[in-house]
Write a protein that holds these residues in place. Structure first.
Motif, mmCIF file in Angstrom:
data_model
loop_
_atom_site.group_PDB
_atom_site.id
_atom_site.type_symbol
_atom_site.label_atom_id
_atom_site.label_comp_id
_atom_site.label_asym_id
_atom_site.label_seq_id
_atom_site.Cartn_x
_atom_site.Cartn_y
_atom_site.Cartn_z
ATOM 1 N N THR A 209 -1.764 -66.440 -3.910
ATOM 2 C CA THR A 209 -1.206 -66.413 -5.633
ATOM 3 C C THR A 209 -3.245 -66.806 -5.868
ATOM 4 O O THR A 209 -4.001 -67.455 -5.861
ATOM 5 C CB THR A 209 -1.041 -67.845 -6.056
ATOM 6 O OG1 THR A 209 -1.067 -69.214 -5.933
ATOM 7 C CG2 THR A 209 0.978 -67.501 -6.008
ATOM 8 N N ALA A 210 -3.209 -66.989 -7.718
ATOM 9 C CA ALA A 210 -4.260 -67.344 -8.300
ATOM 10 C C ALA A 210 -5.041 -68.870 -7.685
ATOM 11 O O ALA A 210 -6.316 -69.020 -8.584
ATOM 12 C CB ALA A 210 -4.663 -66.790 -9.688
ATOM 13 N N SER A 211 -3.692 -69.253 -7.964
ATOM 14 C CA SER A 211 -4.238 -70.867 -7.936
ATOM 15 C C SER A 211 -4.394 -71.300 -5.295
ATOM 16 O O SER A 211 -4.747 -72.825 -5.472
ATOM 17 C CB SER A 211 -2.502 -71.874 -8.084
ATOM 18 O OG SER A 211 -2.865 -71.280 -9.788
ATOM 19 N N GLU B 186 -13.755 -64.248 -9.242
ATOM 20 C CA GLU B 186 -13.282 -64.759 -10.367
ATOM 21 C C GLU B 186 -11.680 -64.396 -10.798
ATOM 22 O O GLU B 186 -10.942 -64.054 -9.812
ATOM 23 C CB GLU B 186 -13.712 -63.537 -11.505
ATOM 24 C CG GLU B 186 -15.242 -63.533 -11.215
ATOM 25 C CD GLU B 186 -15.606 -62.368 -12.016
ATOM 26 O OE1 GLU B 186 -15.830 -61.452 -12.953
ATOM 27 O OE2 GLU B 186 -16.713 -61.800 -12.009
ATOM 28 N N GLU B 187 -11.454 -65.377 -11.766
ATOM 29 C CA GLU B 187 -10.086 -65.573 -12.318
ATOM 30 C C GLU B 187 -9.717 -65.052 -13.546
ATOM 31 O O GLU B 187 -10.475 -64.630 -14.625
ATOM 32 C CB GLU B 187 -9.886 -67.616 -12.288
ATOM 33 C CG GLU B 187 -8.967 -68.133 -12.360
ATOM 34 C CD GLU B 187 -7.728 -69.070 -11.985
ATOM 35 O OE1 GLU B 187 -7.210 -69.122 -12.929
ATOM 36 O OE2 GLU B 187 -9.151 -69.534 -11.595
ATOM 37 N N TRP B 188 -8.902 -64.548 -13.410
ATOM 38 C CA TRP B 188 -7.887 -63.258 -14.213
ATOM 39 C C TRP B 188 -6.538 -64.387 -14.800
ATOM 40 O O TRP B 188 -6.051 -64.999 -14.484
ATOM 41 C CB TRP B 188 -7.546 -62.373 -13.964
ATOM 42 C CG TRP B 188 -6.432 -60.729 -14.866
ATOM 43 C CD1 TRP B 188 -5.541 -60.829 -15.174
ATOM 44 C CD2 TRP B 188 -7.470 -60.872 -16.341
ATOM 45 N NE1 TRP B 188 -4.790 -59.970 -16.563
ATOM 46 C CE2 TRP B 188 -5.977 -59.645 -17.511
ATOM 47 C CE3 TRP B 188 -9.343 -60.160 -16.352
ATOM 48 C CZ2 TRP B 188 -6.742 -58.521 -17.856
ATOM 49 C CZ3 TRP B 188 -9.050 -59.546 -17.788
ATOM 50 C CH2 TRP B 188 -7.748 -58.708 -18.982
ATOM 51 N N ASN C 7 -8.265 -73.190 -3.285
ATOM 52 C CA ASN C 7 -7.575 -74.013 -3.952
ATOM 53 C C ASN C 7 -7.830 -74.433 -5.386
ATOM 54 O O ASN C 7 -8.855 -74.703 -5.759
ATOM 55 C CB ASN C 7 -7.652 -75.921 -3.222
ATOM 56 C CG ASN C 7 -6.728 -76.429 -3.829
ATOM 57 O OD1 ASN C 7 -5.736 -76.260 -5.259
ATOM 58 N ND2 ASN C 7 -6.374 -77.441 -3.010
ATOM 59 N N SER C 8 -7.450 -73.983 -6.431
ATOM 60 C CA SER C 8 -7.862 -74.396 -7.302
ATOM 61 C C SER C 8 -7.180 -75.343 -8.249
ATOM 62 O O SER C 8 -6.039 -75.872 -8.346
ATOM 63 C CB SER C 8 -7.431 -73.064 -8.006
ATOM 64 O OG SER C 8 -6.999 -72.997 -9.748
ATOM 65 N N SER C 9 -8.132 -75.451 -9.360
ATOM 66 C CA SER C 9 -7.664 -76.744 -10.031
ATOM 67 C C SER C 9 -7.039 -76.187 -10.921
ATOM 68 O O SER C 9 -5.925 -77.984 -12.086
ATOM 69 C CB SER C 9 -8.692 -77.516 -10.700
ATOM 70 O OG SER C 9 -9.750 -76.180 -11.188
ATOM 71 N N PHE C 10 -6.808 -75.296 -11.019
ATOM 72 C CA PHE C 10 -5.633 -75.073 -12.354
ATOM 73 C C PHE C 10 -4.129 -75.214 -11.740
ATOM 74 O O PHE C 10 -3.169 -75.843 -12.442
ATOM 75 C CB PHE C 10 -4.864 -73.228 -11.729
ATOM 76 C CG PHE C 10 -4.258 -73.392 -12.642
ATOM 77 C CD1 PHE C 10 -4.112 -72.647 -13.816
ATOM 78 C CD2 PHE C 10 -2.711 -72.888 -12.222
ATOM 79 C CE1 PHE C 10 -3.016 -71.767 -15.082
ATOM 80 C CE2 PHE C 10 -1.599 -72.184 -13.812
ATOM 81 C CZ PHE C 10 -1.397 -71.604 -14.338
ATOM 82 N N HIS D 185 -2.032 -63.454 -14.416
ATOM 83 C CA HIS D 185 -3.454 -64.732 -13.466
ATOM 84 C C HIS D 185 -2.562 -63.909 -12.283
ATOM 85 O O HIS D 185 -2.339 -64.673 -11.449
ATOM 86 C CB HIS D 185 -2.105 -66.477 -13.355
ATOM 87 C CG HIS D 185 -3.085 -67.450 -13.137
ATOM 88 N ND1 HIS D 185 -2.211 -68.131 -12.181
ATOM 89 C CD2 HIS D 185 -4.125 -67.252 -13.753
ATOM 90 C CE1 HIS D 185 -3.222 -69.065 -12.367
ATOM 91 N NE2 HIS D 185 -4.713 -68.782 -12.473
ATOM 92 N N ALA D 186 -4.778 -63.466 -11.906
ATOM 93 C CA ALA D 186 -5.094 -63.349 -10.787
ATOM 94 C C ALA D 186 -6.268 -63.604 -10.331
ATOM 95 O O ALA D 186 -6.933 -64.466 -10.927
ATOM 96 C CB ALA D 186 -5.360 -62.319 -11.384
#
Length: 195
Positions: free
Chosen positions: A48-50, A23-25, A74-77, A6-7
């Motif tokens: 982090t990815a988030s 882009e998110e992996w 800031n990710s909605s993840f 998760h990157a």
């Protein structure tokens, strides 16, 4: 920023321009995420990815102030954090072009400077920037770094844009206030990436 499964990849340089894409992996495929506010390359990244951190870098055609801009992702993840977005935050006191970053959005460590080579180190606490302990060896275009703001490592790089300079095999470790030499790389490297 992130892990093997998760990157987040952001910014960068293509043969013809600088990029603001992100882009998110997820471990098997890449998905486009919101763009950074400013296209840039050679930036220091961490987190982090988030919750990622993109520090300074090179913004073409801008004076020095344009090269100290920093953005946070800031990710909605993360449940309850709202839609994914990049936001501009406190500008760094100096640029980190050809530098590297380690840590998190609340405890970031960036090393080397826009003027190269350099042993400049900056720390960010989630609100403010401060100087960190200077590296033992001035360099730029490192091969990689990782860890946290208080337990980081930094390897490779150059004082003359070549992989045969002494810095290309050097590794240093940071304890939150000072740097100490570590084991050398088997092969000199520069302008790489690691985590």
């Amino acid at each position: 920023a992130g892990t093997q499964t998760h990157a987040l990849a952001f910014g960068g340089h293509t043969p013809s321009s600088y990029s603001n894409t992100s882009e998110e992996w997820d471990g098997s495929s890449w998905t486009s995420t919101p763009n950074m506010a400013t296209a840039r390359g050679y930036l220091g990244g961490a987190g982090t990815a988030s919750a990622a951190f993109g520090a300074t870098g090179y913004v073409p055609g801008t004076p020095t102030p344009g090269r100290v801009m920093t953005e946070e992702y800031n990710s909605s993840f993360n449940p309850g954090s709202g839609p994914a977005v990049w936001i501009s935050i406190a500008t760094a006191p100096t640029g980190l072009r050809f530098g590297m970053g380690a840590g998190t959005t609340e405890a970031f460590l960036g090393a080397t400077s826009y003027t190269m080579p350099s042993n400049k180190v900056l720390e960010y606490d989630g609100t403010n920037w401060a100087n960190g302990g200077s590296m033992g060896s001035a360099r730029y275009a490192p091969a990689g770094c990782g860890g946290s703001q208080t337990a980081a490592w930094f390897c490779g790089g150059s004082d003359a844009n070549n992989s045969t300079s002494p810095q290309a095999v050097m590794t240093e470790e940071y304890n939150g206030s000072s740097w100490s030499p570590s084991g050398n790389l088997g092969t000199g490297r520069l302008a790489g990436s690691a985590s």
